[in-house]
Design a protein around this motif. Structure first.
Motif, PDB file in Angstrom:
ATOM      1  N   THR A  49      -7.623  -2.322  -4.876  1.00 46.25           N
ATOM      2  CA  THR A  49      -8.513  -3.481  -4.955  1.00 46.25           C
ATOM      3  C   THR A  49      -8.520  -4.338  -3.702  1.00 46.25           C
ATOM      4  O   THR A  49      -9.578  -4.824  -3.297  1.00 46.25           O
ATOM      5  N   TYR A  50      -7.340  -4.501  -3.091  1.00 41.97           N
ATOM      6  CA  TYR A  50      -7.248  -5.505  -2.035  1.00 41.97           C
ATOM      7  C   TYR A  50      -6.874  -4.955  -0.662  1.00 41.97           C
ATOM      8  O   TYR A  50      -7.152  -5.592   0.343  1.00 41.97           O
ATOM      9  N   ASP A  51      -6.232  -3.828  -0.611  1.00 41.24           N
ATOM     10  CA  ASP A  51      -5.814  -3.269   0.676  1.00 41.24           C
ATOM     11  C   ASP A  51      -6.119  -1.777   0.676  1.00 41.24           C
ATOM     12  O   ASP A  51      -5.281  -0.950   0.319  1.00 41.24           O
ATOM     13  N   LEU A  52      -7.323  -1.429   1.076  1.00 39.93           N
ATOM     14  CA  LEU A  52      -7.763  -0.038   1.022  1.00 39.93           C
ATOM     15  C   LEU A  52      -7.039   0.837   2.039  1.00 39.93           C
ATOM     16  O   LEU A  52      -7.123   2.064   1.976  1.00 39.93           O
ATOM     17  N   THR A  53      -6.334   0.235   2.986  1.00 40.11           N
ATOM     18  CA  THR A  53      -5.581   1.025   3.969  1.00 40.11           C
ATOM     19  C   THR A  53      -4.236   1.488   3.423  1.00 40.11           C
ATOM     20  O   THR A  53      -3.581   2.333   4.030  1.00 40.11           O
ATOM     21  N   LEU A  54      -3.814   0.919   2.288  1.00 43.39           N
ATOM     22  CA  LEU A  54      -2.526   1.266   1.704  1.00 43.39           C
ATOM     23  C   LEU A  54      -2.685   2.473   0.784  1.00 43.39           C
ATOM     24  O   LEU A  54      -3.445   2.440  -0.179  1.00 43.39           O
ATOM     25  N   ASP A  55      -1.983   3.543   1.097  1.00 48.00           N
ATOM     26  CA  ASP A  55      -2.036   4.767   0.298  1.00 48.00           C
ATOM     27  C   ASP A  55      -0.674   4.974  -0.368  1.00 48.00           C
ATOM     28  O   ASP A  55       0.257   5.484   0.255  1.00 48.00           O
ATOM     29  N   PRO A  56      -0.538   4.578  -1.632  1.00 51.18           N
ATOM     30  CA  PRO A  56       0.764   4.688  -2.301  1.00 51.18           C
ATOM     31  C   PRO A  56       1.293   6.115  -2.378  1.00 51.18           C
ATOM     32  O   PRO A  56       2.505   6.320  -2.416  1.00 51.18           O
ATOM     33  N   SER A  57       0.402   7.104  -2.409  1.00 53.57           N
ATOM     34  CA  SER A  57       0.854   8.492  -2.530  1.00 53.57           C
ATOM     35  C   SER A  57       1.612   8.963  -1.305  1.00 53.57           C
ATOM     36  O   SER A  57       2.393   9.919  -1.370  1.00 53.57           O
ATOM     37  N   THR A  58       1.393   8.310  -0.167  1.00 52.95           N
ATOM     38  CA  THR A  58       2.085   8.714   1.065  1.00 52.95           C
ATOM     39  C   THR A  58       3.089   7.679   1.557  1.00 52.95           C
ATOM     40  O   THR A  58       3.873   7.982   2.464  1.00 52.95           O
ATOM     41  N   THR A  59       3.071   6.478   0.992  1.00 51.87           N
ATOM     42  CA  THR A  59       3.945   5.423   1.526  1.00 51.87           C
ATOM     43  C   THR A  59       4.995   4.919   0.544  1.00 51.87           C
ATOM     44  O   THR A  59       6.080   4.497   0.960  1.00 51.87           O
ATOM     45  N   LEU A  60       4.697   4.944  -0.759  1.00 45.99           N
ATOM     46  CA  LEU A  60       5.576   4.286  -1.722  1.00 45.99           C
ATOM     47  C   LEU A  60       6.941   4.961  -1.803  1.00 45.99           C
ATOM     48  O   LEU A  60       7.986   4.307  -1.649  1.00 45.99           O
ATOM     49  N   LEU A  61       6.971   6.251  -2.056  1.00 43.01           N
ATOM     50  CA  LEU A  61       8.254   6.946  -2.170  1.00 43.01           C
ATOM     51  C   LEU A  61       9.015   6.975  -0.847  1.00 43.01           C
ATOM     52  O   LEU A  61      10.241   6.750  -0.839  1.00 43.01           O
ATOM     53  N   PRO A  62       8.367   7.234   0.311  1.00 37.74           N
ATOM     54  CA  PRO A  62       9.103   7.131   1.581  1.00 37.74           C
ATOM     55  C   PRO A  62       9.705   5.750   1.812  1.00 37.74           C
ATOM     56  O   PRO A  62      10.828   5.644   2.341  1.00 37.74           O
ATOM     57  N   ALA A  63       8.994   4.699   1.426  1.00 36.60           N
ATOM     58  CA  ALA A  63       9.555   3.350   1.576  1.00 36.60           C
ATOM     59  C   ALA A  63      10.794   3.179   0.708  1.00 36.60           C
ATOM     60  O   ALA A  63      11.804   2.600   1.133  1.00 36.60           O
ATOM     61  N   MET A  64      10.741   3.694  -0.507  1.00 32.64           N
ATOM     62  CA  MET A  64      11.890   3.610  -1.402  1.00 32.64           C
ATOM     63  C   MET A  64      13.069   4.413  -0.859  1.00 32.64           C
ATOM     64  O   MET A  64      14.219   3.947  -0.902  1.00 32.64           O
ATOM     65  N   ARG A  65      12.794   5.599  -0.352  1.00 33.77           N
ATOM     66  CA  ARG A  65      13.876   6.429   0.212  1.00 33.77           C
ATOM     67  C   ARG A  65      14.522   5.731   1.404  1.00 33.77           C
ATOM     68  O   ARG A  65      15.752   5.737   1.544  1.00 33.77           O
ATOM     69  N   ASN A  66      13.718   5.141   2.258  1.00 40.15           N
ATOM     70  CA  ASN A  66      14.280   4.477   3.429  1.00 40.15           C
ATOM     71  C   ASN A  66      15.098   3.249   3.037  1.00 40.15           C
ATOM     72  O   ASN A  66      16.132   2.950   3.660  1.00 40.15           O
ATOM     73  N   LEU A  67      14.658   2.528   2.016  1.00 40.48           N
ATOM     74  CA  LEU A  67      15.468   1.411   1.521  1.00 40.48           C
ATOM     75  C   LEU A  67      16.804   1.911   0.982  1.00 40.48           C
ATOM     76  O   LEU A  67      17.867   1.341   1.279  1.00 40.48           O
TER      77      LEU A  67
END
Length: 395
Positions: free
Chosen positions: A129-147
């Motif tokens: 809805t608000y940030d069309l540049t954000l692709d959770p399928s490619t960023t969410l899990l990598p962000a969690m792994r890096n944390l």
């Protein structure tokens, strides 16, 4: 030899009866505290008030180092929610995650009890809805792994990592719960790999769960069923399993449980990261639905009865939210604090005024309780046990 046998029999009887009267522990009850809300008292004052009310858990949205520090040396556990706009940088570079941990976690751990870090909140809503540049399928899990890896690099192994979804974003249906599955392609692309990560790291699945939303779009649902009211006909039966549901909250929880089971991860602990009821003009005209919902929720969670598909219930549940927000930022996803697609005007989700007095007569203390019927049954069974032991020893 005969005396030893009698003693063993008595001991075994007491152990079995004690197990029979034991009650499951109640869900940990907490509140959501949005630090980006304007015109609030300083965190130190808020923490002092939460301690006086014996609140045992807080979910911090848009946390600041000063706020995390304010919870040091308290008995309050924290979930820190990383703002959504940082997800891409965390996914691209572990050093970004490490830098955030160096400012928000490392200086205060373990004096501040941080139990979990959520990589964003309602990221799917924000991306769609608000940030069309954000692709959770490619960023969410990598962000969690890096944390997660950054925490290990810092020698911190007691803080788990997860993210927070909204029920309406990920579920196909809430009824019957036994038929519920995760929406596709979200289920295959995001949730199943994420569940595998949670399983591997002993973390929890976080979901924002609002019976209010389901009620608003399904007018045929009786209000008493949503508000935990006990009436003879306030139930719905899962026609596939025959399981009876006495409130909408349990039905929604079990829908998520069933979907996780279909995905092969039915044993992952579940945390309700947000739930609540807004104070609205139309609701006030018919009765204080917000207070009724909160009282029913607290009573139900403290009963320790769980849900039909998960006897231990949800591990934690957080009431949204501590204070009313002065603007609509919680609905635009910019700070990672979207409220599960809630729409409408005149809605105020806070349970406390800025002067830190309560809006509603709701006990937020984290004490574990059992229902009175269980107390009476426990007392009666233990009295029978004592009589039985006396009789066995007399033989």
């Amino acid at each position: 030899m005969f005396f030893q046998a009698k003693l063993l029999l008595c001991t075994t009887t007491l152990i079995l009866l004690s197990a029979a009267v034991s009650t499951p522990s109640a869900t940990t009850l907490g509140v959501t505290y949005n630090l980006s809300t304007p015109n609030l008292p300083p965190p130190e004052h808020v923490v002092s008030t939460l301690q006086s009310r014996r609140v045992s858990a807080v979910r911090l949205l848009d946390p600041t180092p000063a706020a995390v520090r304010a919870f040091a040396y308290t008995n309050i556990s924290l979930i820190l929610s990383v703002p959504n706009h940082l997800i891409q940088s965390f996914a691209a570079n572990r050093s970004a995650a490490t830098l955030w941990l160096h400012s928000h976690v490392l200086p205060f751990h373990p004096r501040t009890h941080i139990s979990l870090i959520s990589a964003g909140s309602d990221v799917l809503t924000t991306a769609a809805t608000y940030d069309l540049t954000l692709d959770p399928s490619t960023t969410l899990l990598p962000a969690m792994r890096n944390l997660h890896l950054s925490l290990l690099d810092l020698g911190i192994r007691t803080i788990s990592v997860s993210t927070t979804f909204s029920f309406i974003d990920i579920m196909t249906t809430s009824f019957p719960p036994s038929s519920a599955e995760f929406q596709e392609p979200i289920g295959s692309l995001i949730i199943r790999p994420l569940l595998q990560f949670l399983d591997e790291t002993n973390s929890s699945f976080l979901v924002n769960l609002y019976p209010y939303n389901v009620y608003r779009i399904n007018s045929e649902i009786p209000i008493g069923y949503v508000l935990f009211q006990e009436h003879p006909f306030n139930f719905r039966d899962d026609v596939i399993t025959g399981v009876r549901y006495w409130n909408l909250f349990d039905m929604m929880v079990d829908a998520v449980v069933a979907a996780m089971a279909v995905s092969g991860h039915e044993n992952i602990p579940m945390i309700v990261a947000e739930t609540g009821w807004p104070s609205e003009a139309e609701a006030q005209a018919a009765g204080n639905y917000a207070e009724m919902y909160l009282k029913g929720l607290v009573r139900h969670l403290r009963s320790g009865l769980g849900t039909p598909l998960r006897k231990e219930g949800v591990a934690e549940a957080y009431i949204y939210q501590l204070f009313d927000e002065g603007d609509s930022s919680h609905k635009n996803g910019t700070t990672g604090t979207a409220t599960s697609g809630v729409t409408g005007t005149g809605q105020h989700w806070g349970i406390m005024y800025p002067n830190m007095t309560m809006k509603y007569h709701v006990d937020l203390s984290g004490s574990t309780r059992i229902i009175e019927n269980d107390k009476r049954w426990a007392k009666m069974i233990l009295e029978v046990a004592a009589s039985l032991v006396s009789f066995l020893l007399f033989l």
